[in-house]
Every structure is written in structure tokens, then in C-alpha cells.
Design a protein around this motif. Structure first.
Motif, short mmCIF file in Angstrom:
data_model
loop_
_atom_site.label_atom_id
_atom_site.label_comp_id
_atom_site.label_asym_id
_atom_site.label_seq_id
_atom_site.Cartn_x
_atom_site.Cartn_y
_atom_site.Cartn_z
N ARG A 36 66.86 59.66 76.66
CA ARG A 36 68.04 58.86 76.95
C ARG A 36 67.81 57.96 78.16
O ARG A 36 68.17 56.78 78.14
N TYR A 64 64.76 57.27 79.89
CA TYR A 64 63.51 56.50 79.97
C TYR A 64 62.99 56.01 78.62
O TYR A 64 61.97 55.35 78.56
N ARG A 65 63.71 56.38 77.51
CA ARG A 65 63.21 56.07 76.17
C ARG A 65 61.81 56.65 75.96
O ARG A 65 60.94 56.02 75.35
N ALA A 90 59.74 49.42 79.99
CA ALA A 90 61.06 49.77 79.44
C ALA A 90 61.96 50.33 80.53
O ALA A 90 63.18 50.09 80.53
N GLU A 115 63.25 47.29 82.43
CA GLU A 115 64.16 46.42 81.69
C GLU A 115 65.48 47.12 81.36
O GLU A 115 66.54 46.52 81.44
N ARG A 116 65.41 48.40 80.96
CA ARG A 116 66.61 49.09 80.49
C ARG A 116 67.27 49.93 81.57
O ARG A 116 68.47 49.85 81.80
N SER A 117 66.46 50.76 82.25
CA SER A 117 67.04 51.71 83.20
C SER A 117 67.65 51.01 84.41
O SER A 117 68.67 51.45 84.93
N THR A 150 69.18 48.25 84.49
CA THR A 150 70.48 47.68 84.14
C THR A 150 71.55 48.76 84.06
O THR A 150 72.65 48.61 84.62
N ARG A 151 71.24 49.86 83.40
CA ARG A 151 72.22 50.93 83.23
C ARG A 151 72.35 51.80 84.47
O ARG A 151 73.43 52.32 84.75
#
Length: 255
Positions: free
Chosen positions: A179, A181-182, A208, A211-213, A215-216
């Protein structure tokens, strides 16, 4: 010696979306948090005792005389051991290995060397966090502690420019790493020496995480100077900082 490092340390600042209530609570606790790199003395003994306290309570290990957990991997040249303190109290600990072809030593290498050695031979490097342990009493008060602690792993990835972060973990913890760190599974269930349960190997791509963590979970952000203070060796004649204050707040405030 305490260091508080602001955005002037060289962080790249971009627009930040409105953060969630969860992220706000983690960020608030982060403002009361200190990181200490522990190489010797009472701080080091304290984190060895915390490992035992945490692992024994959940039956991860058997009784150990002296009630401390440490092993030869604590002494390798690519090992970094940290205590995480909230309001001056030790609440958790994490060990990090920077794994490369020059120093191919870490817990994941010990158990999954057949999978990882070819990747090292191809030029890959890894960050391998391990020995995460949290004080049971404080974890009930602050469920955000795992996020404060594992923030160190991301900082290590960026400091050492490692493309991957490994996780050798219990099956029941897989959901957290997927969830946040993918992470993807690259190794099957295997026994880990000294633990009362099997582990599985997951790998996250650092791009990843960025780019993703970020932001969230903006509390994962840090400045390059904070990263250097935590992981770089001091120059000759310089003293290593005793305590590092997180810099996510300063990046958020400037943004």
C-alpha cells in the motif's frame, strides 16, 4: 549536538496538495521527533533492548539471556542503526544496510542471496531496512510510529541513489508495504535465522516512492542535508551530529 535543517538545504520545492487528516497527524508527531544514529554506548544498548522487548512480546523470538538482540550484521561497514525519539523518549528503532557489489552484506542477502546476487552483478544496488522494532506501549498511543521510522529507509534510498528498497517481512505485513511503497514480491517464503516465523522478500522501486508516496504522504519528504547528516561519514576533525530533526515540516511550510 542538534541539527534542524530547513528548505535552504537544497530541497526541491513543488506545489503540495492538501494533506489528509492522517498525514496531518503524522506530520504533527514528526515535529516532536528526533533521529539518532547509534554506533556505540548506551543508545546502542537501548535499541538492542527495544528489539528484544518488541519481538518477545509478539513471540517473534525465544527467550534470550541479557534481553538484547544483535547479530554480526550490526557491525558491517554498510550498516546504519537508528533510534527514533519522541519528546526525548526512544519509541522505535531501525537498521539499514546499503547493499552494493562492493559490500554485498545484509539480512536479505543472507536469506535471498541466490535472487539478489545476479542483480548486484548487473549493477543494481539496494537499501535493505531491517530490525524494525517499536515500543509496545508507545505504539498504542501513537500508531503513526511505523511511518516515522520507515521514513529513514526512503531517505537512505535518495542519499545513496539506490534504485530499489528491499523488505524481508512477515506475510501479515505485506499489505502495508504494498500500500505504501507499491512493493512487489520477488522471493518466496523462507526461514530467517533466529526468528520464529518465515519471511518473504519484497522490492519497491524508488522512483515509485518519489512519485506516489510523496504526494500521498508528504511527511516522507526530506532535504539532502538531512540525508547527509544521517548517512554520510563526517569529515576528518568534524563531530557526527548526535540528533537530527526531520525536515519535512520546512519543505511543507515553504511550499
Amino acid at each position: 549536538m542538534r541539527y534542524a535543517l530547513g528548505a535552504a538545504a537544497g530541497a526541491e520545492v513543488t506545489g503540495v496538495p492538501e494533506i489528509s487528516e492522517f498525514s496531518r497527524k503524522v506530520s504533527e508527531l514528526l515535529e516532536r521527533t528526533e533521529y539518532r544514529r547509534c554506533d556505540k554506548g548506551e543508545d546502542l544498548e537501548d535499541i538492542y533492548r527495544l528489539r528484544y522487548k518488541s519481538y518477545r512480546l509478539s513471540d517473534m523470538v525465544s527467550d534470550i539471556p541479557g534481553q538484547m538482540i544483535h547479530d554480526p550484521l550490526d557491525e558491517t561497514p554498510n550498516c546504519y542503526k537508528f533510534g527514533i525519539y519522541v519528546d526525548g523518549t526512544l519509541v522505535s528503532t531501525l537498521r539499514i544496510h546499503h547493499v552494493s557489489g562492493k559490500v554485498p552484506l545484509s539480512p536479505s542477502m543472507m536469506v535471498y542471496g541466490d535472487i539478489l546476487r545476479p542483480l548486484l552483478a548487473a549493477g543494481d544496488t539496494f537499501i535493505d531496512p531491517s530490525r524494525f522494532a517499536a515500543d509496545p506501549e508507545w505504539s498504542r498511543v501513537y500508531p503513526q510510529i511505523p511511518y516515522l521510522t520507515l521514513r529513514l529507509a526512503g531517505m537512505a534510498c535518495f542519499h545513496f541513489q539506490a534504485p530499489y528498497c528491499l523488505s524481508t517481512i512477515k506475510e501479515e505485513h505485506v499489505g502495508f508495504y504494498k500500500r505504501i511503497y507499491r512493493s512487489e514480491q520477488i522471493g518466496e517464503l523462507r526461514d530467517y535465522p533466529g526468528l520464529n516465523y518465515p519471511v518473504v522478500l519484497y522490492r519497491a522501486t524508488v522512483a515509485a516512492i518519489r512519485e506516489r508516496s510523496f504526494t500521498r504522504y508528504p511527511f516522507f519528504k526530506s532535504t539532502p542535508m538531512e540525508q547527509r547528516m544521517l548517512f554520510a561519514k563526517p569529515n576528518r576533525g568534524e563531530l557526527a551530529p548526535l540528533t537530527i530533526l526531520p525536515t519535512a515540516k520546512y519543505i511543507r511550510d515553504v511550499a
